[in-house]
Every structure is written in structure tokens, then in C-alpha cells.
Motif scaffolding. Structure first.
Motif, mmCIF file in Angstrom:
data_model
loop_
_atom_site.group_PDB
_atom_site.id
_atom_site.type_symbol
_atom_site.label_atom_id
_atom_site.label_comp_id
_atom_site.label_asym_id
_atom_site.label_seq_id
_atom_site.Cartn_x
_atom_site.Cartn_y
_atom_site.Cartn_z
ATOM 1 N N ILE A 239 14.243 -23.847 -4.673
ATOM 2 C CA ILE A 239 15.170 -24.019 -3.762
ATOM 3 C C ILE A 239 16.834 -24.417 -4.189
ATOM 4 O O ILE A 239 17.861 -23.896 -4.181
ATOM 5 N N LEU A 240 16.437 -25.389 -5.456
ATOM 6 C CA LEU A 240 17.795 -25.945 -5.791
ATOM 7 C C LEU A 240 18.342 -24.727 -6.733
ATOM 8 O O LEU A 240 19.680 -24.644 -6.782
ATOM 9 N N CYS A 241 17.598 -23.851 -7.230
ATOM 10 C CA CYS A 241 18.264 -22.693 -8.167
ATOM 11 C C CYS A 241 18.984 -21.893 -6.861
ATOM 12 O O CYS A 241 20.138 -21.527 -7.530
ATOM 13 N N PHE A 242 18.556 -21.567 -5.890
ATOM 14 C CA PHE A 242 19.242 -20.569 -5.045
ATOM 15 C C PHE A 242 20.569 -21.128 -4.553
ATOM 16 O O PHE A 242 21.636 -20.629 -4.218
ATOM 17 N N PHE A 243 20.797 -22.365 -4.319
ATOM 18 C CA PHE A 243 21.869 -23.071 -3.724
ATOM 19 C C PHE A 243 22.922 -23.396 -4.891
ATOM 20 O O PHE A 243 24.145 -23.703 -4.635
ATOM 21 N N PHE A 244 22.595 -23.669 -6.350
ATOM 22 C CA PHE A 244 23.453 -24.454 -7.219
ATOM 23 C C PHE A 244 23.658 -23.379 -8.572
ATOM 24 O O PHE A 244 24.565 -23.739 -9.271
ATOM 25 N N LEU A 245 22.850 -22.441 -8.810
ATOM 26 C CA LEU A 245 22.719 -21.756 -10.090
ATOM 27 C C LEU A 245 23.860 -20.809 -10.048
ATOM 28 O O LEU A 245 24.378 -19.956 -9.182
ATOM 29 N N VAL A 246 24.859 -21.025 -11.203
ATOM 30 C CA VAL A 246 26.144 -20.091 -11.474
ATOM 31 C C VAL A 246 25.579 -19.198 -12.707
ATOM 32 O O VAL A 246 25.585 -19.743 -13.821
ATOM 33 N N GLU A 247 25.693 -17.937 -12.583
ATOM 34 C CA GLU A 247 25.118 -17.048 -13.321
ATOM 35 C C GLU A 247 26.088 -16.929 -14.750
ATOM 36 O O GLU A 247 25.743 -16.719 -15.824
ATOM 37 N N LYS A 248 27.510 -16.733 -14.307
ATOM 38 C CA LYS A 248 28.185 -16.324 -15.598
ATOM 39 C C LYS A 248 29.527 -17.345 -15.483
ATOM 40 O O LYS A 248 29.816 -17.471 -14.203
ATOM 41 N N PRO A 249 30.065 -17.555 -16.293
ATOM 42 C CA PRO A 249 31.307 -18.355 -16.272
ATOM 43 C C PRO A 249 32.519 -17.525 -15.615
ATOM 44 O O PRO A 249 33.425 -18.371 -14.807
ATOM 45 N N GLU A 250 32.704 -16.412 -15.529
ATOM 46 C CA GLU A 250 33.516 -15.624 -14.852
ATOM 47 C C GLU A 250 33.337 -16.015 -13.408
ATOM 48 O O GLU A 250 34.445 -15.709 -12.581
ATOM 49 N N ASP A 251 32.153 -16.169 -12.756
ATOM 50 C CA ASP A 251 31.999 -16.371 -11.355
ATOM 51 C C ASP A 251 32.685 -17.573 -10.806
ATOM 52 O O ASP A 251 33.122 -17.619 -9.584
ATOM 53 N N VAL A 252 33.032 -18.513 -11.640
ATOM 54 C CA VAL A 252 33.759 -19.653 -11.199
ATOM 55 C C VAL A 252 35.112 -20.014 -12.083
ATOM 56 O O VAL A 252 35.512 -21.120 -12.158
ATOM 57 N N ASN A 253 35.712 -18.816 -12.885
ATOM 58 C CA ASN A 253 36.987 -18.866 -13.326
ATOM 59 C C ASN A 253 36.902 -19.530 -14.679
ATOM 60 O O ASN A 253 38.067 -20.252 -14.997
ATOM 61 N N CYS A 254 35.687 -19.734 -15.418
ATOM 62 C CA CYS A 254 35.550 -20.290 -16.382
ATOM 63 C C CYS A 254 35.542 -19.197 -17.465
ATOM 64 O O CYS A 254 35.484 -18.125 -17.424
ATOM 65 N N SER A 255 36.085 -19.726 -18.785
ATOM 66 C CA SER A 255 36.293 -18.745 -20.091
ATOM 67 C C SER A 255 34.878 -18.464 -20.569
ATOM 68 O O SER A 255 34.180 -19.185 -20.791
ATOM 69 N N PRO A 256 34.628 -17.164 -20.765
ATOM 70 C CA PRO A 256 33.277 -16.744 -21.435
ATOM 71 C C PRO A 256 33.242 -17.090 -23.004
ATOM 72 O O PRO A 256 34.169 -17.269 -23.491
ATOM 73 N N PRO A 257 32.001 -17.328 -23.411
ATOM 74 C CA PRO A 257 31.984 -17.819 -24.726
ATOM 75 C C PRO A 257 32.229 -16.791 -25.916
ATOM 76 O O PRO A 257 32.221 -15.491 -25.622
ATOM 77 N N GLN A 258 32.429 -17.029 -26.839
ATOM 78 C CA GLN A 258 32.350 -15.992 -28.168
ATOM 79 C C GLN A 258 30.995 -15.971 -28.516
ATOM 80 O O GLN A 258 30.318 -17.090 -28.687
ATOM 81 N N HIS A 259 30.442 -14.610 -28.960
ATOM 82 C CA HIS A 259 29.276 -14.591 -29.425
ATOM 83 C C HIS A 259 29.177 -14.129 -30.862
ATOM 84 O O HIS A 259 28.217 -14.210 -31.541
ATOM 85 N N HIS A 260 30.469 -14.006 -31.404
ATOM 86 C CA HIS A 260 30.648 -13.660 -32.906
ATOM 87 C C HIS A 260 31.507 -14.662 -33.533
ATOM 88 O O HIS A 260 32.604 -14.597 -33.148
ATOM 89 N N ASN A 261 31.127 -15.170 -34.728
ATOM 90 C CA ASN A 261 32.203 -16.144 -35.274
ATOM 91 C C ASN A 261 32.881 -15.446 -36.468
ATOM 92 O O ASN A 261 32.312 -14.585 -37.124
ATOM 93 N N ASP A 262 33.969 -15.834 -36.992
ATOM 94 C CA ASP A 262 34.679 -15.335 -37.765
ATOM 95 C C ASP A 262 33.975 -15.667 -39.349
ATOM 96 O O ASP A 262 33.653 -16.703 -39.261
#
Length: 499
Positions: free
Chosen positions: A222-245
């Protein structure tokens, strides 16, 4: 006099909005998978109550019995082949879990993670409670309990691919081994809490040992249904880098300090164009995931590493009860030390692999060290309380350290491998392949333990030592590649770029 911000407020404002969301998601997914493992643990604690040494139990005066040896046992586990029957229950869950895991990742990439996790936790709670209700409904059918275990195993497969995919959506590679080593302690924390909660009720009403954990995991659904945010873009946050230089090394910490720039994709913290992150969004095929370098080797290694870990998970309390002659609650409490060691081992494996860049070598060294420690634990582990505590902590760290590293940081590294060109939707399928293969070992371990234990516990430990050695062998090619990288003969890049 100029007013200053309170220290607590300064601490809060020192972290960015992105950082708070990342911390929140890390905590939330930690709670979710703690609940998953918490609901799996009771069966191992209750085993020693379902079949007991009735000669040591005080018999009620008004009880009319015909068998002094099994009068206190719970049919059908009052038979001489009770260990085989326990193996049936274990494998009803684990085989269903192993089979379901290969499909779970495919569903996890195509369904909203919030709905998928919520459904899985609610249904896991239902079937966990139904197992415990067998005590109150006076059910003595092996088929009933086996069916409940099969259904619960299928529902539990919703957890791991989904939580790893969610964490992978929010976090890049910066110090991934350490952070995920700490985060992966949810496995051991869940086992410890599950043991302690089940131990409270096991001697009085063992049904509650299942019902209470079942209600807990349903509540987290029930907690998951009300509070989980799947992706940063869903709440206007920046997505992470998955590859470093390669030149700059680690460029993105997991929790950024406060700045406006970290909310932009092409700001100071981003070293690659945004289109690389979003270049491919279609779900990856099963065969394509298998072709990612390192997936097959780590999957086969995890098969044998998880065989050892899950044999301890399901049989350690019974082993302690039989060999050290503790009562069910004491044996359950003592077995939690193995999981405490697992927490320390997981964190240590993450730290070492982050520092050295050698995920495979870290796993291999710990597996090699685990083999003689298992032999010593079986030989001298029960001589004194202090020896038992020390050996359980060390064995737990060495056994669960590689298991934790492979299922978290390694899976996330491979699921965001540069050959995928930014397709983050591959993460769930890669995680499911690795953990699904490992779950085959998780099913085999308790099954073999049930079949071998009547011939003596020594033979069970020989089987576990053999599994550890085989796990090392499957990593030999990757260890060789990492060694060449340290010697400067091939480029050394974290994330298995050149494996």
C-alpha cells in the motif's frame, strides 16, 4: 543582530531537491525488499516447531496419545521423512521463484513499476497469511502448504527486478558498489526481522509467525502504491549518468550538493548529451540481454553462490537446533548472526570493488576464503558460544558478500552497459536473468540439503564447499581480464566495458 539559519535547516538546504528524492527512493525500495525477505524467513524458523523432539516436551495431562515420540509434531511433518517434506516446501517456493523470475523482468519492463510492485507485495502478503492460517484452520495437508509456497514464490518474483530497475533509474555509477552494498543489506535486515518476529510466536502459535510478516509486506504494498516514483523525469529531477568518462573517472556522486545546475541535463555535472540517455527506449529481448558481456559468467557464478546462501537461509536454524541442541527460538535468534555478517560482507564487497574496479576479483577472493571457513564452522563452530558467534559472522560475510555484489552493483553495471547505448529499460531483464539463474541454485541448495542431511551434516557442508569452488571457476575469465587491466595490458574501465 543578523539572524542565521538553524543548523538543522542548513543541513536540509545543503542538499538539492534531486538528492532528497534520490534518498527517499533509496529508503523506500530498501523497505520494500526488506519486507519481501521478512516474509520468506518464517518457514525456516517454524520447521523446528513442526517437527520436535517430543520426549523433551511436557505433555498436557488431558491429552490422550498413542505415540510418545511424535505426539507434539504437526502432521504430516511427524513422519520419519520430515526432512524430505521440508525440502518439498522449500522447493515448491524456490522452483516457482526461479521459473517466475525469468518472466518477471520481462513484465517489469513493460508494466508500471509502482503497480507491479504493489500487486506483488499485496499478493505475497495474502499467501504468507494463508500459510499461517493453516494452523488455525487445523490443516494437515502437504498439498495445501506446497500450493501456498508455489503461489508465494511466483508473487515474490515481482520484487527484485522491479526494485533494482527503480534504483537504476535514479542512480548512476558513482560509488555504486558501496551504495548498493549498504542498500542490499535489506536482504539481511529482512532475514533478521523475519527470524525475530517468527521467533516471538513460534512456540505458542506458529501461525502468527506467518500472519504478522504477511500483514507487514501487504502494508508496504500500500505504501508503494501511494509513494513510489519510478523515474526522476516524473518529478522533474535530472536523470543519472550511466557512463563515466574514462579520463575523468567518477564524475557523478550519488547524492549531489545543492545547486541549480544539478537539475539540468546539460549543466556542469553532465559530460554527455542527453540523447545518449534516451536514445533507445524499447524493451530489450531476452537473447540480447544474454549477449551483454559478463551476464552469462556472473549468472552462473550466482547460481552456486546463491545455492550456498539459501541453504543457510532455510536450514541453518534446524542445523543449530540439531547440533547445538538449542530450542527453536534460540536457534532462530542465533541464525540471525549469519545475516549480520552478510550485511558487513555486502558493504565490504562494495567498498573493495569500487576502490579496485574489480567486481569479479572481489567476488572470487571472498568465495575462495568462504570454502575453508565453512569447513571450520562445521568442525569447531559449536564448541563454545563465542566460537559460534564469531564463525557465523565470518561465514555470513564471506558467503553473502559476493551474492550481494552480483545481485546489485554488478547487475546494475551490466544492465546499463555501454553496448546498450543508454537503454535503461534493459536493466530489469538483465537483473531477472542474473537473479533467475541464481534462483535455480537457491532451489537446488535446500533440496540437496534435505536429501543429504539424513546421511550427516558433514556431507551437506562438503556440498556447500564444492558449490563455492564452482562459483569461483565461472569467474576465472573475468578475473583474468581484470588482472590484465591492473597490469596495464588492457584498458581498465569499471562497468565491464571491455570484458
Amino acid at each position: 543582530m543578523k539572524s542565521t539559519l538553524a543548523p538543522g535547516i542548513r543541513l536540509i538546504t545543503s542538499f538539492s531537491r534531486d538528492s532528497w528524492y534520490r534518498g527517499f527512493i533509496l529508503l523506500l525500495t530498501f523497505l520494500f525488499y526488506t519486507a519481501y525477505h521478512l516474509s520468506r524467513k518464517p518457514i525456516s524458523i517454524v520447521k523446528s516447531e513442526l517437527h520436535r523432539n517430543c520426549s523433551t516436551v511436557i505433555r498436557p495431562a488431558d491429552l490422550n496419545i498413542t505415540n510418545n515420540v511424535t505426539w507434539c509434531d504437526w502432521p504430516p511433518f511427524d513422519q520419519d521423512n520430515y526432512q524430505t517434506l521440508f525440502g518439498v516446501l522449500d522447493n515448491s517456493f524456490l522452483v516457482a521463484y526461479a521459473i517466475g523470475m525469468f518472466f518477471s523482468g520481462i513484465f517489469g519492463e513493460r508494466l508500471p513499476l509502482r503497480y507491479y510492485l504493489s500487486f506483488g507485495m499485496l499478493m505475497s502478503g495474502l499467501f504468507t497469511c494463508l500459510f499461517g492460517l493453516g494452523f488455525y484452520w487445523n490443516i494437515h495437508s502437504l498439498g495445501y502448504y506446497a500450493f501456498i509456497q508455489v503461489m508465494n514464490g511466483l508473487m515474490q518474483t515481482t520484487g527484485w527486478p522491479a526494485v533494482v530497475a527503480c534504483v537504476g533509474n535514479w542512480f548512476g555509477k558513482g560509488k555504486r558498489g558501496f551504495i548498493m552494498g549498504v542498500w542490499n543489506s535489506h536482504t539481511s535486515v529482512g532475514n533478521i526481522l523475519g527470524s525475530l518476529i517468527a521467533g516471538v510466536f513460534v512456540s505458542s502459535a506458529w501461525g502468527m509467525s506467518f500472519i504478522v510478516p504477511g500483514l507487514i509486506i501487504a502494508s508496504t504494498g500500500i505504501l508503494c502504491f501511494f509513494f513510489l516514483v519510478e523515474k526522476p523525469e516524473d518529478v522533474n529531477c535530472s536523470p543519472p549518468q550511466h557512463h563515466n568518462d574514462q579520463e575523468n573517472g567518477e564524475t557523478e556522486p550519488l547524492l549531489h550538493s545543492s545547486s541549480n545546475a544539478d537539475r539540468t541535463i546539460n549543466g556542469a555535472i553532465s559530460t554527455e548529451p542527453q540523447e545518449i540517455v534516451e536514445e533507445h527506449t524499447e524493451a530489450i529481448s531476452f537473447c540480447a540481454a544474454l549477449s551483454i558481456p559478463g551476464v552469462v559468467e556472473f549468472s552462473l557464478c550466482l547460481l552456486f553462490a546463491k545455492l550456498v546462501s539459501y541453504t543457510f537461509l532455510y536450514w541453518l536454524p534446524l542445523y543449530i537446533s540439531n547440533v547445538a541442541h538449542f530450542d527453536p527460538k534460540q536457534a532462530g535468534d542465533m541464525s540471525t548472526l549469519f545475516d549480520v555478517g552478510g550485511i558487513l560482507g555486502g558493504v565490504m564487497a562494495g567498498l573493495v570493488s569500487d576502490y579496485t574496479g574489480g567486481r569479479a576479483t572481489t567476488c572470487c577472493v571472498m568465495l575462495v576464503a568462504a570454502a575453508p571457513m565453512l569447513f571450520l564452522y562445521n568442525s569447531i563452530g559449536q564448541r563454545s558460544l563465542g566460537t559460534t558467534i564469531g564463525m557465523l559472522l565470518v561465514c555470513g560475510g564471506l558467503v553473502n558478500g559476493p551474492y550481494a555484489l552480483i545481485t546489485t552493483a554488478v547487475s546494475a553495471d551490466l544492465g546499463t552497459h555501454e553496448s546498450l547505448r543508454g537503454n535503461s529499460r534493459a536493466l530489469s531483464t538483465v537483473t531477472a536473468i542474473i537473479d533467475g539463474t541464481g534462483s535455480i541454485g537457491a532451489a537446488l541448495g535446500p533440496l540437496l540439503a534435505g536429501l543429504i542431511s539424513p546421511t550427516g551434516w558433514n556431507n551437506v557442508f562438503y556440498m556447500l564447499i564444492t558449490a563455492d569452488i564452482l562459483a569461483c571457476l565461472f569467474l576465472s575469465r573475468l578475473v583474468y581480464k581484470e588482472a590484465l587491466g591492473w597490469c596495464g595490458r588492457v584498458p581498465r574501465v569499471r562497468g565491464f566495458k571491455e570484458i
